[in-house]
Design a protein around this motif. Structure first.
Motif, PDB file in Angstrom:
ATOM      1  N   MET A 187       0.812  -1.213   0.000  1.00 20.50           N
ATOM      2  CA  MET A 187       0.000   0.000   0.000  1.00 20.50           C
ATOM      3  C   MET A 187       0.848   1.267   0.000  1.00 20.50           C
ATOM      4  O   MET A 187       0.443   2.293  -0.545  1.00 20.50           O
ATOM      5  N   THR A 188       2.026   1.199   0.609  1.00 16.97           N
ATOM      6  CA  THR A 188       2.839   2.403   0.784  1.00 16.97           C
ATOM      7  C   THR A 188       4.058   2.443  -0.134  1.00 16.97           C
ATOM      8  O   THR A 188       4.942   3.285   0.042  1.00 16.97           O
ATOM      9  N   GLY A 189       4.122   1.553  -1.114  1.00 13.07           N
ATOM     10  CA  GLY A 189       5.147   1.632  -2.145  1.00 13.07           C
ATOM     11  C   GLY A 189       6.482   1.017  -1.805  1.00 13.07           C
ATOM     12  O   GLY A 189       7.429   1.132  -2.582  1.00 13.07           O
ATOM     13  N   PHE A 190       6.593   0.340  -0.652  1.00 11.75           N
ATOM     14  CA  PHE A 190       7.849  -0.305  -0.291  1.00 11.75           C
ATOM     15  C   PHE A 190       7.992  -1.681  -0.939  1.00 11.75           C
ATOM     16  O   PHE A 190       9.074  -2.265  -0.938  1.00 11.75           O
ATOM     17  N   LEU A 191       6.898  -2.181  -1.506  1.00  8.29           N
ATOM     18  CA  LEU A 191       6.894  -3.487  -2.143  1.00  8.29           C
ATOM     19  C   LEU A 191       5.946  -3.438  -3.331  1.00  8.29           C
ATOM     20  O   LEU A 191       4.838  -2.891  -3.221  1.00  8.29           O
ATOM     21  N   GLY A 242       3.638   1.847  -9.349  1.00  5.93           N
ATOM     22  CA  GLY A 242       4.889   2.447  -9.779  1.00  5.93           C
ATOM     23  C   GLY A 242       5.339   3.660  -8.997  1.00  5.93           C
ATOM     24  O   GLY A 242       6.429   4.194  -9.257  1.00  5.93           O
ATOM     25  N   LEU A 243       4.547   4.106  -8.030  1.00  2.00           N
ATOM     26  CA  LEU A 243       4.930   5.285  -7.251  1.00  2.00           C
ATOM     27  C   LEU A 243       5.901   4.907  -6.135  1.00  2.00           C
ATOM     28  O   LEU A 243       5.817   3.837  -5.550  1.00  2.00           O
ATOM     29  N   GLN A 244       6.819   5.822  -5.830  1.00  2.26           N
ATOM     30  CA  GLN A 244       7.758   5.634  -4.739  1.00  2.26           C
ATOM     31  C   GLN A 244       7.097   6.021  -3.407  1.00  2.26           C
ATOM     32  O   GLN A 244       6.125   6.787  -3.375  1.00  2.26           O
ATOM     33  N   PRO A 245       7.608   5.503  -2.272  1.00  2.00           N
ATOM     34  CA  PRO A 245       6.991   5.810  -0.978  1.00  2.00           C
ATOM     35  C   PRO A 245       6.802   7.299  -0.717  1.00  2.00           C
ATOM     36  O   PRO A 245       5.740   7.715  -0.229  1.00  2.00           O
ATOM     37  N   HIS A 246       7.808   8.126  -1.050  1.00  3.71           N
ATOM     38  CA  HIS A 246       7.677   9.553  -0.770  1.00  3.71           C
ATOM     39  C   HIS A 246       6.596  10.198  -1.639  1.00  3.71           C
ATOM     40  O   HIS A 246       5.952  11.172  -1.227  1.00  3.71           O
ATOM     41  N   GLU A 247       6.379   9.652  -2.832  1.00  3.00           N
ATOM     42  CA  GLU A 247       5.322  10.176  -3.699  1.00  3.00           C
ATOM     43  C   GLU A 247       3.947   9.815  -3.147  1.00  3.00           C
ATOM     44  O   GLU A 247       2.998  10.608  -3.239  1.00  3.00           O
ATOM     45  N   ILE A 248       3.848   8.637  -2.562  1.00  3.17           N
ATOM     46  CA  ILE A 248       2.586   8.207  -1.952  1.00  3.17           C
ATOM     47  C   ILE A 248       2.281   9.048  -0.722  1.00  3.17           C
ATOM     48  O   ILE A 248       1.126   9.438  -0.493  1.00  3.17           O
TER      49      ILE A 248
END
Length: 273
Positions: free
Chosen positions: A52-56, A72-78
């Motif tokens: 859910m948070t882009g780490f996986l 495809g979004l990075q955690p900081h973008e999320i």
């Protein structure tokens, strides 16, 4: 509470080689809800949070937040979209004060130009950040600890620092990963009140938690995973009595135990304990 999903988990699967960590997970969280994601150890809960948070990255399916695909979004973008989280382990700067920990978190969010602040060229911006840090510490109940080193705090209080850092991102939704792990009963009740105050300020919450009394007390709905599969979803009363949930936690033989005088099985009592 809105009928519009703020978060949609759409048939997400995660595989590590031949190991299936999550299989076809699908559920929604609606704006204004407090939802808990529970299951025995190894059920796939933290894996789901990491997707859910882009780490996986999922092997199949996708996550949508406020109608936007997070593919495809990075955690900081999320985070910038308004989806914040805490982690199982505390991550404070132990030799800095509690106040400075929150200030570091606020600077990392880009609410001031760091170079200008360091050179003293943005005093007004720095003053706003300091006021925001004081507000956050007051919100999580740590105002009286602001000047103490973060590493000297009790474990539960360090977790509150982590919540303050997550709230510093100004999330529309907050994911809390085992927020009361390691807390005693008194600390847990303080945290329950904090969760409710966060919801009262318009923030939706999704929790991963093993403390079943806390989950039953605070949740509007509960989603249950076992071996990476969704086995139940519903309000606490329904989950408490669900035979599949009882069996997942305690085994088939426990699920078949006779009812007591109140009409509840001994296995149910254990989930509720």
């Amino acid at each position: 509470m809105s009928d519009t999903p703020i978060l949609s988990i759409e048939h997400v699967g995660v595989r590590f080689g031949g190991l299936v960590a999550i299989a076809d997970l699908h559920f929604d969280v609606h704006a204004g809800e407090i939802v808990s994601l529970i299951g025995p150890n190894g059920a796939g809960k933290t894996t789901a949070f990491n997707v859910m948070t882009g780490f996986l990255k999922p092997s199949q399916g996708q996550v949508r937040f406020r109608g936007t695909s997070l593919q495809g979004l990075q955690p900081h973008e999320i985070v910038r979209l308004g989806l914040g989280r805490t982690f199982q382990r505390t991550s404070v700067f132990p030799d800095d004060t509690v106040f400075d920990n929150v200030m570091i978190g606020l600077h990392r969010q880009g609410r001031a130009r760091v170079l200008d602040t360091l050179l003293g060229r943005d005093r007004a911006g720095e003053a706003r950040l300091r006021e925001r840090a004081r507000d956050l510490l007051d919100w999580v109940g740590l105002s009286g600890r602001a000047g103490e080193k973060a590493g000297a705090l009790a474990y539960g209080e360090q977790r509150l620092v982590g919540v303050a850092l997550a709230l510093a991102t100004e999330p529309a939704m907050l994911l809390l990963d085992e927020p009361v792990s390691g807390m005693n009963a008194s600390e847990t009740q303080v945290f329950v009140r904090l969760i409710r105050s966060i919801r009262e300020r318009g923030i939706t919450l999704l929790l991963v938690e093993h403390d079943m009394p806390m989950v039953m007390e605070v949740s509007d709905r509960i989603v249950v995973l076992n071996y990476g599969r969704l086995i139940a979803e519903g309000p606490p009363a329904a989950i408490r009595a669900d035979p599949a949930v009882i069996e997942a936690y305690l085994g088939h033989s426990s699920a078949a135990l006779h009812q007591d005088g109140a009409g509840r099985t001994a296995a149910t009592e254990t989930i509720d304990a």
